[in-house]
Write an enzyme that holds these catalytic residues in place. Structure first.
Site, PDB file in Angstrom:
ATOM      1  N   THR A 376      67.357 164.282  35.541  1.00 52.45           N
ATOM      2  CA  THR A 376      67.291 163.597  35.354  1.00 52.45           C
ATOM      3  C   THR A 376      65.706 162.806  34.454  1.00 52.45           C
ATOM      4  O   THR A 376      65.229 163.020  35.404  1.00 52.45           O
ATOM      5  CB  THR A 376      67.927 161.600  35.155  1.00 52.45           C
ATOM      6  N   GLY A 459      70.329 160.490  39.603  1.00 52.91           N
ATOM      7  CA  GLY A 459      71.644 159.606  40.702  1.00 52.91           C
ATOM      8  C   GLY A 459      72.071 157.922  40.758  1.00 52.91           C
ATOM      9  O   GLY A 459      71.823 157.470  40.264  1.00 52.91           O
TER      10      GLY A 459
END
EC number: 2.3.2.2
Length: 567
Positions: A376, A459
Site C-alpha cells: 500500500t 496489510g
C-alpha cells in the site's frame, strides 16, 4: 528444527545494537531528525511525490489538492503499492468547520459474479491474482469527491505533474525496484502486464528511467473529462471489454454504478488523546480496540522493548483481531456493532482474558451485540490554512491482480481475495458487495484540536502499527521520527476475516525487528510466545504533527524510499 532455528535467529537479531544508536543527539531509534516547516508539510514514500505535493501547495492548492497530486504521482512511480486501479480511504481535518471528514472510496464486487460461480469452479478460496478477485477501483472517485469539497486548484493542474513524469520518465527508486522485480514473475502471465509494466520482460532496475505513456493518456482523459471519463467513458468500456475477453466479470455497468461514501470517523480516547479511524468495511477500529485493552496498564513504567510491553501488545492484538475476523465487513450487508466494540466497558470485559504470565493460544470473538502480503502507500499533507489530510491507497498484494487492460497503463486491484466463500459468513462473497478492507488512515486530536495525521501501511500490520506509533509517542516519550524508526512488533497468525480455515489455535507468531533486548526475547518465550525473525512485514510510516510553536513537524519511514519535507 526450523522453529528452533527461527528462535535462534530472533535472539541473534535482538542482540544487535539499536539502529542509529551512535547519533550525536543520543536518540537511540532515530535515523534522522524530524522535519520542521512554518507553512506546509508533505510526507510520502517517494521524494518526487513529496516535492509535487509541496509545489501544489506553494501554487495555492489545498492539502487535498496536494494529496491528490501526490497520490497520482505514486501510482506512476510506486506501482508496487498503488494506482488508479485500486481503492482509497481518507480522513480530512477541515479548519473551517473544525471537524474531521472521512471518505470510503472502496469498490464493490462485480454484480454478475456469484458465490455459485466459485462453487461451480470448485474453488474453496478466491484466487490471489487474475480476473476473479478484481473489484471496482474506487480511487478516481475518491479524488473527485475530496476535490469537490476541499480542492482549490483544478484537477487538470493536480494531475499535470504526473502526466509529465509519465511521458518524460523518472528514475526508479531502490525499494520500489526490489518489489517490482519480485512481482514480474508471478504477474507476467496475465494479459497486458508484460507489455505495460516491464522493460523487455523484466522489471526496471534501480536508477533506470521508467516511462508510462499509457497512464499519461489515461490521466489526461481524466483531467479533461472528469470523473465520468473514468467510470462512464471509453476507459470503463475498455475495462469491461478486457474482462469479457479474459474470463472476467467486471463490466462497464459495474464501473458506471460505482459510488464512494462520506463516513463519520469514530474514536477512542487513550490517555487524553483521541485516535480517529474509519468504521468498517475497513479494519481501523481494531486499533481502537487494542488501545482500550492496553490503557489500564502502565506501559511507561515497563519501558519500551520490555517483555511486558511486547506481551501486552501482542495479547491485546489477538483479542481485537478475533473480533476483526467475526464482525468487520461491508455494513450494507452486515452492520457491525461498532459502538460496543470500541467501548471501554467491552474492553474491560475482554481484558480479563489477558494473563501477564502466559500467552493466549486460542481466542474466540466477543459478543458485543449482547453487552495481510498486501502492499500500500500512505501519505499525509498539511497546508498553511491548517487543513490536514490522512490518505491511504492500494492495489492489494503489491501490484494487484496482474490484470492490465490494454493501453490504460494501470493494473486492477485484487481486493476481492478478501471475501469468504462460505455462506452466512459476514464477509461472504456477494454481488455488488465491498470486501473486508485492510487499508486505513489515522488521525489524532487532543482537546478537540488536530494533533497528528499519520498512517502505517502493510496489510494486517496497519492497526498494529497505528497503536505502536501512539505508544511510542505517548507512553515512551519518543519524537515523531523516533516513533517511526523504533523497532516494531508484528504478530501474525490471528484468525482472519476469510473464514474458519484460518482460525488461530497455536498463539500465532511474534516477529520482532532488530533492536529488542535479548532478555525480552527470552522472557517472551517463557510466556509461551513463538518468537521469530522476519524481513519486511513491519509496514511503512508517514506522519505530520502540529508544532505547538507554530507550523508543522514531519516524519517519514526509514524502511521506504520517501521523505518528509516542507516550506
Amino acid at each position: 528444527m526450523n522453529a528452533c532455528l527461527a528462535m535462534i535467529a530472533a535472539v541473534m537479531v535482538a542482540a544487535m545494537p539499536a539502529m542509529a544508536a551512535d547519533r550525536v543527539t543520543g536518540k537511540p531509534f532515530a535515523t534522522r531528525s524530524e522535519v520542521y516547516a512554518p507553512h506546509a508539510m508533505a510526507a510520502t514514500s517517494h521524494p518526487l511525490a513529496t516535492q509535487i505535493a509541496l509545489d501544489v501547495m506553494r501554487a495555492g492548492g489545498s492539502a487535498v489538492d496536494a494529496a491528490i497530486a501526490a497520490n497520482a504521482a505514486l501510482g506512476l512511480m510506486e506501482p508496487t503499492g498503488n494506482g488508479i486501479g485500486g481503492d482509497l480511504f481518507a480522513i480530512v481535518w477541515d479548519p473551517k468547520t473544525q471537524r474531521l471528514h472521512g471518505y470510503n472510496g472502496s469498490g464493490r464486487s462485480p454484480r454478475s459474479l456469484t458465490l455459485a460461480e466459485f462453487e461451480r469452479r470448485g474453488l474453496k478460496d478466491i484466487p490471489s491474482h487474475g480476473p476473479l478477485p478484481v473489484t471496482v477501483p474506487g480511487t478516481v472517485d475518491g479524488w473527485f469527491a475530496l476535490h469537490e469539497r476541499f480542492g482549490r486548484r483544478s484537477m487538470a493542474e493536480n494531475l499535470a505533474p504526473t502526466i509529465r513524469y509519465a511521458r518524460e520518465g523518472h528514475p526508479v527508486h531502490e525499494v520500489i525496484a526490489y518489489y517490482w522485480d519480485r512481482s514480474v514473475p508471478r504477474l507476467s502471465r496475465w494479459p497486458g502486464f508484460t507489455e505495460q509494466f516491464t522493460i523487455d520482460g523484466r522489471a526496471p532496475r534501480t536508477g533506470e528511467t521508467w516511462r508510462n505513456p499509457y497512464l499519461a493518456d489515461t490521466l489526461q482523459a481524466i483531467a479533461e473529462g472528469g470523473r465520468d471519463a473514468f467510470y462512464k467513458g471509453d476507459i470503463a468500456r475498455t475495462i469491461g471489454d478486457y474482462f469479457a475477453a479474459n474470463d472476467g466479470f467486471l463490466s462497464y455497468e459495474d464501473m458506471a454504478a460505482h459510488t464512494g461514501d462520506w463516513v463519520d470517523p469514530v474514536s477512542t480516547n487513550y490517555r487524553g488523546y483521541d485516535l480517529w479511524e474509519l468504521p468498517p468495511s475497513g479494519q481501523g477500529i481494531a486499533a481502537l480496540q487494542i488501545l482500550n485493552l492496553l490503557e489500564p496498564y502502565d506501559l511507561a513504567s515497563h519501558g519500551f522493548g520490555s517483555p511486558e510491553h511486547v506481551h501486552l501488545f501482542v495479547e491485546a492484538k489477538k483479542l481485537a483481531f478475533a473480533d476483526r475476523a467475526r464482525w468487520y465487513a461491508d455494513p450494507a450487508f452486515h452492520p457491525a456493532p461498532v459502538a460496543k466494540l470500541i467501548s471501554k466497558e467491552y474492553a474491560r470485559d475482554r481484558g480479563q482474558l489477558i494473563s501477564m504470565e502466559r500467552a493466549l493460544r486460542e481466542v474466540q470473538p466477543g459478543t458485543p451485540a449482547q453487552l495481510d502480503e498486501g502492499d500500500t502507500i500512505y501519505l499525509t499533507t498539511a497546508d498553511a490554512d491548517g487543513m490536514m489530510v490522512s490518505l491511504i491507497q492500494s492495489n492489494y498484494r503489491g501490484m494487484g491482480s496482474g490484470m492490465a487492460p490494454p493501453g490504460l497503463g494501470f493494473i486492477l486491484q485484487d481486493r476481492g481475495e478478501q471475501f469468504v466463500l462460505q455462506e452466512g459468513h459476514p464477509n461472504s462473497f456477494a454481488p455488488g458487495k465491498r470486501p473486508f478492507h485492510t487499508i486505513i488512515p489515522a488521525f489524532v486530536t487532543r482537546d478537540g484540536k488536530p494533533w497528528l495525521s499519520y498512517g502505517v501501511m502493510g496489510g494486517a500490520m496497519q492497526p498494529q502499527g497505528h497503536v505502536q506509533i501512539l505508544l511510542n509517542l505517548i507512553d515512551f516519550g519518543m519524537n515523531l521520527q523516533e516513533a517511526g524508526d523504533a523497532p516494531r512488533i508484528h504478530h501474525d497468525g490471528s484468525t482472519e476475516p476469510t473464514g474458519q480455515a484460518t482460525a488461530m489455535t497455536d498463539g500465532g507468531r511474534v516477529e520482532l525487528e532488530s533492536g529488542f533486548p535479548i532478555e525480552s526475547v527470552r522472557a517472551l518465550m517463557r510466556k509461551g510466545h513463538r518468537v521469530q525473525f522476519a524481513d519486511g512485514p513491519y509496514g511503512g510510516y508517514q506522519a505530520i504533527m502540529v508544532n505547538p510553536q507554530g507550523g508543522w513537524i514531519g516524519a517519514s519511514e526509514s524502511r521506504k524510499d520517501g521523505h518528509a519535507a516542507g516550506y
